[in-house]
Motif scaffolding. Sequence first.
Motif, PDB file in Angstrom:
ATOM      1  N   TYR A 185       0.835  -1.196   0.000  1.00  0.00           N
ATOM      2  CA  TYR A 185       0.000   0.000   0.000  1.00  0.00           C
ATOM      3  C   TYR A 185       0.878   1.257   0.000  1.00  0.00           C
ATOM      4  CZ  TYR A 185      -3.637   3.328   1.238  1.00  0.00           C
ATOM      5  OH  TYR A 185      -4.504   4.397   1.221  1.00  0.00           O
ATOM      6  N   ILE A 186       1.922   1.262   0.823  1.00  0.00           N
ATOM      7  CA  ILE A 186       2.852   2.403   0.860  1.00  0.00           C
ATOM      8  C   ILE A 186       3.512   2.577  -0.508  1.00  0.00           C
ATOM      9  CG2 ILE A 186       5.022   3.262   1.836  1.00  0.00           C
ATOM     10  CD1 ILE A 186       4.209   1.852   4.466  1.00  0.00           C
ATOM     11  N   ASN A 187       3.942   1.476  -1.113  1.00  0.00           N
ATOM     12  CA  ASN A 187       4.600   1.552  -2.426  1.00  0.00           C
ATOM     13  C   ASN A 187       3.684   2.145  -3.495  1.00  0.00           C
ATOM     14  OD1 ASN A 187       6.830   0.352  -1.271  1.00  0.00           O
ATOM     15  ND2 ASN A 187       6.457  -1.679  -2.132  1.00  0.00           N
ATOM     16  N   ALA A 188       2.379   1.928  -3.344  1.00  0.00           N
ATOM     17  CA  ALA A 188       1.419   2.419  -4.342  1.00  0.00           C
ATOM     18  C   ALA A 188       0.883   3.805  -4.023  1.00  0.00           C
ATOM     19  CB  ALA A 188       0.255   1.429  -4.472  1.00  0.00           C
ATOM     20  N   HIS A 189       1.018   4.248  -2.757  1.00  0.00           N
ATOM     21  CA  HIS A 189       0.399   5.516  -2.343  1.00  0.00           C
ATOM     22  C   HIS A 189       1.404   6.433  -1.636  1.00  0.00           C
ATOM     23  CE1 HIS A 189      -3.742   4.027  -3.119  1.00  0.00           C
ATOM     24  NE2 HIS A 189      -3.231   2.860  -2.777  1.00  0.00           N
ATOM     25  N   TYR A 190       2.682   6.318  -1.996  1.00  0.00           N
ATOM     26  CA  TYR A 190       3.725   7.094  -1.323  1.00  0.00           C
ATOM     27  C   TYR A 190       3.525   8.600  -1.447  1.00  0.00           C
ATOM     28  CZ  TYR A 190       5.266   7.152  -6.152  1.00  0.00           C
ATOM     29  OH  TYR A 190       5.295   7.287  -7.506  1.00  0.00           O
ATOM     30  N   GLU A 191       2.803   9.051  -2.495  1.00  0.00           N
ATOM     31  CA  GLU A 191       2.610  10.484  -2.712  1.00  0.00           C
ATOM     32  C   GLU A 191       1.538  11.065  -1.793  1.00  0.00           C
ATOM     33  OE1 GLU A 191      -0.542   8.582  -5.251  1.00  0.00           O
ATOM     34  OE2 GLU A 191       1.499   8.113  -4.572  1.00  0.00           O
TER      35      GLU A 191
ATOM     36  N   VAL B 260      10.033   7.495   3.776  1.00  0.00           N
ATOM     37  CA  VAL B 260      10.971   8.499   3.251  1.00  0.00           C
ATOM     38  C   VAL B 260      11.842   7.897   2.157  1.00  0.00           C
ATOM     39  CG1 VAL B 260      12.987   9.901   3.827  1.00  0.00           C
ATOM     40  CG2 VAL B 260      10.988   9.926   5.323  1.00  0.00           C
ATOM     41  N   LEU B 261      12.372   6.706   2.382  1.00  0.00           N
ATOM     42  CA  LEU B 261      13.215   6.063   1.375  1.00  0.00           C
ATOM     43  C   LEU B 261      12.446   5.784   0.088  1.00  0.00           C
ATOM     44  CD1 LEU B 261      15.151   3.589   3.662  1.00  0.00           C
ATOM     45  CD2 LEU B 261      16.201   5.283   2.169  1.00  0.00           C
ATOM     46  N   THR B 262      11.211   5.337   0.234  1.00  0.00           N
ATOM     47  CA  THR B 262      10.386   5.062  -0.946  1.00  0.00           C
ATOM     48  C   THR B 262      10.146   6.333  -1.739  1.00  0.00           C
ATOM     49  OG1 THR B 262       9.311   3.212   0.183  1.00  0.00           O
ATOM     50  CG2 THR B 262       8.170   4.133  -1.724  1.00  0.00           C
ATOM     51  N   ARG B 263       9.888   7.437  -1.046  1.00  0.00           N
ATOM     52  CA  ARG B 263       9.655   8.707  -1.734  1.00  0.00           C
ATOM     53  C   ARG B 263      10.926   9.210  -2.427  1.00  0.00           C
ATOM     54  NH1 ARG B 263       5.907  11.308   3.133  1.00  0.00           N
ATOM     55  NH2 ARG B 263       3.905  10.548   2.295  1.00  0.00           N
ATOM     56  N   VAL B 264      12.055   9.090  -1.766  1.00  0.00           N
ATOM     57  CA  VAL B 264      13.310   9.547  -2.377  1.00  0.00           C
ATOM     58  C   VAL B 264      13.673   8.663  -3.568  1.00  0.00           C
ATOM     59  CG1 VAL B 264      15.804   9.769  -1.996  1.00  0.00           C
ATOM     60  CG2 VAL B 264      14.189  10.672  -0.302  1.00  0.00           C
ATOM     61  N   LYS B 265      13.454   7.366  -3.435  1.00  0.00           N
ATOM     62  CA  LYS B 265      13.749   6.456  -4.544  1.00  0.00           C
ATOM     63  C   LYS B 265      12.890   6.796  -5.763  1.00  0.00           C
ATOM     64  CE  LYS B 265      12.825   2.056  -3.875  1.00  0.00           C
ATOM     65  NZ  LYS B 265      11.982   1.526  -4.976  1.00  0.00           N
ATOM     66  N   GLU B 266      11.627   7.119  -5.543  1.00  0.00           N
ATOM     67  CA  GLU B 266      10.755   7.500  -6.649  1.00  0.00           C
ATOM     68  C   GLU B 266      11.154   8.863  -7.208  1.00  0.00           C
ATOM     69  OE1 GLU B 266       7.722   7.297  -9.510  1.00  0.00           O
ATOM     70  OE2 GLU B 266       8.767   5.781  -8.302  1.00  0.00           O
TER      71      GLU B 266
ATOM     72  N   ALA C 299       9.280  16.984  -6.116  1.00  0.00           N
ATOM     73  CA  ALA C 299       9.078  16.924  -4.663  1.00  0.00           C
ATOM     74  C   ALA C 299       7.610  16.736  -4.324  1.00  0.00           C
ATOM     75  CB  ALA C 299       9.620  18.188  -4.006  1.00  0.00           C
ATOM     76  N   ALA C 300       6.751  17.507  -4.983  1.00  0.00           N
ATOM     77  CA  ALA C 300       5.305  17.408  -4.720  1.00  0.00           C
ATOM     78  C   ALA C 300       4.763  16.065  -5.188  1.00  0.00           C
ATOM     79  CB  ALA C 300       4.572  18.551  -5.416  1.00  0.00           C
ATOM     80  N   ALA C 301       5.261  15.566  -6.310  1.00  0.00           N
ATOM     81  CA  ALA C 301       4.742  14.321  -6.888  1.00  0.00           C
ATOM     82  C   ALA C 301       5.028  13.109  -6.018  1.00  0.00           C
ATOM     83  CB  ALA C 301       5.332  14.107  -8.282  1.00  0.00           C
ATOM     84  N   VAL C 302       6.067  13.172  -5.196  1.00  0.00           N
ATOM     85  CA  VAL C 302       6.401  12.013  -4.360  1.00  0.00           C
ATOM     86  C   VAL C 302       5.972  12.194  -2.910  1.00  0.00           C
ATOM     87  CG1 VAL C 302       8.330  11.370  -5.847  1.00  0.00           C
ATOM     88  CG2 VAL C 302       8.769  12.822  -3.846  1.00  0.00           C
ATOM     89  N   GLY C 303       5.235  13.270  -2.630  1.00  0.00           N
ATOM     90  CA  GLY C 303       4.636  13.379  -1.303  1.00  0.00           C
ATOM     91  C   GLY C 303       5.302  14.329  -0.330  1.00  0.00           C
ATOM     92  N   PHE C 304       6.287  15.120  -0.783  1.00  0.00           N
ATOM     93  CA  PHE C 304       6.905  16.115   0.099  1.00  0.00           C
ATOM     94  C   PHE C 304       6.142  17.428  -0.048  1.00  0.00           C
ATOM     95  CE2 PHE C 304      10.423  13.145  -0.183  1.00  0.00           C
ATOM     96  CZ  PHE C 304      11.014  13.225   1.073  1.00  0.00           C
TER      97      PHE C 304
END
Length: 283
Positions: free
Chosen positions: A188-194, A230-236, A252-257
Amino acid sequence: MDEQPEAFSYGEAPDLYVEYRRRSEPFTMAEDHYHDYYEIYYMLSGQRVYFIRDRSYSVEQGDLIFINKHELHKTMQAGDSAHERVILHFDDAVLARLAGDRADFLLAPFRQQSNLIRLPSQALMPAEQAIRRLVSEIGQRQEGYELVPGCVLIELLLTVSRHLIQHGQPPLHIATPMHVKISEVIRYINAHYEEPLRLGTLAERFFISPYYLSRMFKEMSGFTFSDYIVLTRVKEAQRLLRETDLSITDVAAAVGFDNFSHFGKTFKKITHVSPREYRKQYG
């Protein structure tokens, strides 16, 4: 094998790299680990727990682990701390040089649902012999030993790829019900990290107490809940910087920051370069 040093290596990633290591003390990978090249992990002796992408595997003697590019992974202790393993790193350029137009066929082990492949004895025996020959050649460094790693890499990939053609994909790792539940959370995190992702919200969504989710998440993956997000968002973000023309603010916005300054600091802390410097490396 006992007369060999506890650790030695050949080459340098992302080019062809081989590392042998024997440990007797407890060890868990400390760094948060993913990379833009392939990895093969072979367990010569002992046991480990290996978390990759969204599930953990119990790795035993004779098991092969295939880790694709950019897959988050971490090894942890399982039972007796003593273990002996070999890893091989290589990138697409290495494989193209060694295998030409058959490179894609040899990458079949990296496209399976399961990262763990447990060969039957008739296929495992030649694979282990090849790996032990590789370890011996690198350890002794006799004239011409540099020719062996590439040959063994191709031999190993060919053995496993042929096995997959004949027998199909290996079954997915059978885990405990709680491990299945945590894998669902991670997927779920991998699919909704943003999206905003909070421990309490996900605990409620998956019918687990926040405390139990936090504890089991760490136990199974080796990462804390917040560190994994955080790692998943940075990796994406790295993928978007490599593959798109989106501005760094939009990435940054696209990955959830929701804070650009926080994104820049976090990205550099994990990758050791700024987002702009990272993009230039792939420009």
